[in-house]
Design an enzyme around this catalytic site. Structure first.
Site, PDB file in Angstrom:
ATOM      1  N   CYS A   1       0.752  -1.304   0.014  1.00  0.00           N
ATOM      2  CA  CYS A   1      -0.001   0.096  -0.079  1.00  0.00           C
ATOM      3  C   CYS A   1       0.909   1.325  -0.011  1.00  0.00           C
ATOM      4  O   CYS A   1       1.472   1.809  -0.822  1.00  0.00           O
ATOM      5  CB  CYS A   1      -0.922   0.049   1.229  1.00  0.00           C
TER       6      CYS A   1
ATOM      7  N   GLU B   1      -2.092  -9.157   4.350  1.00  0.00           N
ATOM      8  CA  GLU B   1      -2.447  -9.695   5.929  1.00  0.00           C
ATOM      9  C   GLU B   1      -3.790  -9.938   6.338  1.00  0.00           C
ATOM     10  O   GLU B   1      -3.886 -10.390   7.510  1.00  0.00           O
ATOM     11  CB  GLU B   1      -1.488  -8.922   6.633  1.00  0.00           C
TER      12      GLU B   1
ATOM     13  N   HIS C   1      -3.782  -5.188   0.592  1.00  0.00           N
ATOM     14  CA  HIS C   1      -3.198  -5.716   2.089  1.00  0.00           C
ATOM     15  C   HIS C   1      -3.270  -7.254   2.065  1.00  0.00           C
ATOM     16  O   HIS C   1      -4.428  -7.868   2.294  1.00  0.00           O
ATOM     17  CB  HIS C   1      -4.053  -5.031   3.195  1.00  0.00           C
TER      18      HIS C   1
END
Length: 509
Positions: free
Chosen positions: A79, A169, A167
């Site tokens: 990001c 994660e 993202h």
């Protein structure tokens, strides 16, 4: 030397989650603020640049010197990290016409790229950004797009430098774990040797070298962190460890006796100190929650210090500090920002003039539990809900008296035992009862009553940073309410807290 991935934190709310996901792959990683860049040695296998609440176009946007890393080690920008390497190396980042937040789907994936091995066409990802990369610098190659974001992922040709605008994660990126595996294992070449067993072996060896034949004291609380720290230290130094468990009069019903019995069954050298009356006396007529905390903390230090001084030649104080405590105690925004204090027994090292040892400071909470399991600690103890340091002192929303403690202990005991009985305990992250500074009218038998109100609280969470109230069955709540009102003298009304965090907090004070 333990191989590791470095994660440089630009202030994203997801940074700790990146660390946890990398650790789940049995790869050790460390999170450092971007402005506290650690030295790079041969143990560092790769560097991840996190997201950020800033835009790279902001005047005060976080900046970092990447000369010693980029092109020399594998790098993954996430990001803000992706936009940073585009913006400051010759590309163009601008405010997006269609701000992309939430779910998106990858398309035009370059499956020849090592980063996207095994990633499906149309794979769902999670976006969270208002800027977009409009123009990539020279030698930057697009390796994935979405419908709205052309430069959703890129690689710098002739470097092992990758970047993604989503993202990996978060749970909503369905193949995020595969992408992180591709980066840390296939690209960085990490061996996936970071396991509970390897942690125990290396930590016990390090503790033996560090502590030698010195004597150590540890404040046990009955919680997971201090228990696992105690068992690790016991493995390393045996009888040179003395554990002190203080009854501050604000524990759960029978907790002092039950926990002491558990600890002694684990072979720990534990001193139990009954200090209830001191705490109750010093808390008399205090209603302000912060003042309560100060008194409880001060009294704990005094009691612990007095007991520790009975042991000759103590040189170390052990604490159950864990990794989120360490991360949060260093400011991402530099020395001017407020830094959160995280000493489990704040003030003790200074007062007692002891060196501090923190055997769990590299572990996240879930890793502490896995290490505890590997050490053979009872699942019942490892699965215990978190309990606030000031205990019931901040669940009594008024001044503290022994009678109020009794009422709350009885009500809390019924609630927790019923959660176990209905097989709901493990579905709840934290549960407890609050004694409200309110009395309500009731009718019991033919008599009118004017007695106390309690609130039940049960939340689901992963780390306590956010939490949602648990939708406990009505039949269960009816049973608990009925039991409390019938069995606890002094309560005639029970309510259930249906507030989430944020905006509410888990505890009421």
């Amino acid at each position: 030397m333990q191989e590791k991935i470095l994660i440089l934190d630009f202030g994203s709310q997801y940074t700790q989650l990146i660390g946890r996901r990398v650790r789940e792959l049995n790869v050790y990683c460390e999170i450092h603020p971007f402005n506290h860049f650690p030295p790079i040695d041969e143990s560092v296998k790769g560097v991840i640049l996190s997201g950020s609440p800033f835009s790279v176009r902001d005047e005060n946007a976080p900046r970092i010197e990447l000369e010693g890393v980029k092109g020399k080690l594998p790098v993954l920008g996430v990001c803000y990290g992706a936009q940073y390497m585009a913006h400051f190396f010759g590309g163009k980042v601008a405010a997006s016409d269609s701000r992309e937040y939430g779910r998106a789907n990858l398309q035009e994936i370059d499956h020849s790229s090592d980063l996207f091995k095994g990633i499906s066409n149309g794979s769902q990802v999670w976006m969270s950004h208002g800027d977009t990369i409009e123009v990539l610098p020279e030698n930057y190659k697009i390796i994935a797009s979405t419908e709205d974001v052309k430069n959703a992922a890129y690689k710098i040709e002739s470097e092992k430098t990758y970047a993604i605008q989503f993202h990996p994660e978060v749970y909503h990126t369905t193949e995020g774990k595969q992408l992180l595996y591709n980066y840390v294992v296939n690209i960085c070449g990490c061996e996936q040797s970071w396991t509970p067993a390897s942690f125990i072996e290396s930590t016990v060896d390090e503790l033996k070298r560090k502590l030698g034949n010195d004597k150590i004291v540890l404040g046990l609380s009955g919680g997971v962190d201090s228990t696992v720290a105690g068992v690790l230290l016991n493995l390393a130094i045996g009888s040179n460890l003395t554990c002190i468990f203080v009854d501050n009069g604000l524990l759960r019903k029978d907790e002092f006796e039950n926990v002491l019995e558990q600890y002694q069954g684990m072979g720990l050298n534990v001193i139990g100190v009954d200090a209830k009356q001191k705490f109750w006396d010093d808390l008399k007529e205090i209603t302000d929650p912060e003042q309560k905390r100060k008194v409880i903390g001060r009294d704990f230090i005094e009691v612990f210090d007095a007991e520790a001084h009975k042991i000759k030649f103590v040189k170390w104080l052990a604490q159950g500090t864990i990794y989120p405590d360490v991360i949060e105690s260093v400011s991402v925004n530099g020395p001017s920002a407020t830094i959160k204090s995280h000493h489990n027994v704040g003030g003790l090292p200074e007062k007692m003039n002891l060196k501090v040892v923190e055997p769990l400071k590299a572990l996240f909470k879930d890793e502490v539990r896995r290490v505890g399991h590997e050490l053979g600690i009872s699942p019942k103890l490892l699965g215990r809900h978190p309990f606030p340091g000031p205990g019931l002192g901040i669940r009594i929303l008024s001044d503290i008296t022994p009678e109020k403690v009794r009422i709350l202990q009885e009500a809390d005991d019924i609630f927790i035992k019923e959660l176990h009985r209905w097989n709901l305990y493990d579905e709840v992250w934290q549960a407890g009862v609050m004694l409200l500074p309110v009395q309500a009218v009731g009718v019991m038998g033919d008599e009118r009553t004017y007695e106390n109100v309690v609130a039940l609280r049960a939340v689901a969470s992963t780390d306590g940073m956010t939490a949602d109230w648990v939708h406990l069955p009505y039949d269960f709540l009816a049973k608990v309410s009925n039991n409390i009102i019938n069995k606890v003298r002094g309560i005639n009304r029970v309510v259930y807290d249906i507030s989430s965090k944020p905006p509410a907090t888990i505890e009421w004070e």
